[in-house]
Design an enzyme around this catalytic site. Structure first.
Site, PDB file in Angstrom:
ATOM      1  CB  THR A  38      -0.933  -0.003   1.227  1.00  0.00           C
ATOM      2  OG1 THR A  38      -1.843  -1.091   1.114  1.00  0.00           O
ATOM      3  CG2 THR A  38      -1.734   1.288   1.333  1.00  0.00           C
TER       4      THR A  38
ATOM      5  CB  SER B 136       2.214  -7.617   1.539  1.00  0.00           C
ATOM      6  OG  SER B 136       1.185  -7.331   2.451  1.00  0.00           O
TER       7      SER B 136
ATOM      8  CB  THR C  37      -0.217  -3.420   6.274  1.00  0.00           C
ATOM      9  OG1 THR C  37      -1.412  -3.592   5.503  1.00  0.00           O
ATOM     10  CG2 THR C  37       0.277  -1.980   6.142  1.00  0.00           C
ATOM     11  CG  ASP C  38      -3.055  -7.302   3.869  1.00  0.00           C
ATOM     12  OD1 ASP C  38      -3.448  -6.545   4.779  1.00  0.00           O
ATOM     13  OD2 ASP C  38      -3.637  -7.401   2.768  1.00  0.00           O
TER      14      ASP C  38
END
Length: 326
Positions: free
Chosen positions: A15, A64, A97-98
């Site tokens: 992101t 991610s 972030t995931d």
């Protein structure tokens, strides 16, 4: 600025490199659209913050949620190469972030670096109003440049807070402070480009930043997650495990309830898996704490890690990796 010292920034997408079609939007964007060199342009004082020269490399460009073993393999090898260089003082990795917590733990297990390796990310795309990526990147560079970051292993810097690879986890799907330390406070804070480490927080002595010898990603053992929950179906669970075995899955991490408890309906599937020499680990779905065994109990199947990190450690253990951590 020390011209003979470099901080290398490796871009992997996420992101932080995302772009939304609707100007200013924080959702409905496409991740991994901007190159890492473009991300650096949004933070004009980075070299001053780093007090060192900066080098940028685009190692991958993906969302991610789609992180894969091949990218982990390439990332670990490149980090090892860079850490072995005398002119490199630290590494910053821009990431989605995931799965940031998984990548951080994987790198900690295989690198255990003495020099700072710092992951950072963003919850809002680069085109959003009040995008958080530039600030997070600035803070991550400041952390990588801080002398007290050395020896603390792989770190994650998000929303002004510093977490270890072991403790970092994503706990919110939207807000900018989406990460916490698994029930513990952060290791430190970044304030106006300066690090303030938690009182009494001693460095974690790491092992090595030398070259590593990981096998190709397509040779890594397959490890899957099996969740225990109310209403588990024994026939379905057994069919799933048997299908995994047919596809070459070598091990299963059971995401248990409470203190590592497992629904009785999973018994046949787990018994069958062990009879086929599939390795097992049991952890808890609880967000805080870890499984606590009774005094004297030594159940080697119990892991103290969250499920996604237990999967990584078990995978490395099956590879015979000498530094698999639990």
């Amino acid at each position: 600025m020390e011209r003979d010292k470099n901080i290398v920034i490796l871009g992997t997408g996420g992101t932080i490199a995302g772009v939304a079609e609707q100007a200013g939007a924080s959702v409905g964007y496409r991740a991994a659209q901007l190159g890492v060199a473009q991300l650096l342009q949004a933070v004009p004082d980075l070299e001053r913050v780093a007090a060192a020269s900066l080098q940028a490399e685009q190692l991958a460009q993906l969302d991610s949620k789609d992180m894969d073993h091949a990218t982990w393999h390439a990332l670990a090898l490149r980090c090892a190469e860079l850490l072995a260089r005398d002119d490199v003082s630290g590494i910053v990795i821009t990431h989605g972030t995931d799965t940031l917590e998984e990548t951080a733990w994987f790198l900690q297990c295989v690198l255990r670096p003495t020099k700072p390796v710092v992951l950072t990310c963003a919850m809002r795309p680069a085109t959003a109003i009040s995008a958080d990526g530039p600030g997070n990147l600035r803070d991550a560079v400041a952390c990588a440049a801080d002398t007290q970051a050395a020896g603390r292993g792989v770190l994650a810097v998000v929303a002004g807070r510093v977490f270890s690879a072991r403790q970092v986890r994503k706990v919110h799907p939207y807000r900018v402070d989406a990460f916490d330390g698994s029930g513990a406070g952060p290791l430190g804070w970044v304030e106006e480009g300066r690090l303030r480490w938690a009182t009494g927080g001693l460095p974690v002595v790491a092992a090595s930043s030398t070259a590593i010898a990981l096998p190709p990603a397509d040779h890594w053992p397959l490890v899957e997650l099996l969740h225990s929950h109310a209403g588990c179906n024994s026939a379905v669970a057994l069919a799933v495990v048997q299908a995994w075995h047919a596809e070459g899955v070598r091990a299963v991490v059971v995401v248990g309830t409470g203190n590592g408890t497992v629904h009785q309906a999973l018994g046949p599937a787990l018994d069958w898996a062990q009879a086929q020499d599939m390795a097992l680990r049991i952890t808890t779905r609880c967000e805080e704490g870890q499984v606590v065994q009774a005094e004297g109990a030594q159940d080697g199947r119990v892991s103290s890690l969250p499920a996604v990190k237990a999967r990584i450690s078990l995978m490395l253990e099956l590879m015979g990796w000498p530094h698999a951590l639990d």
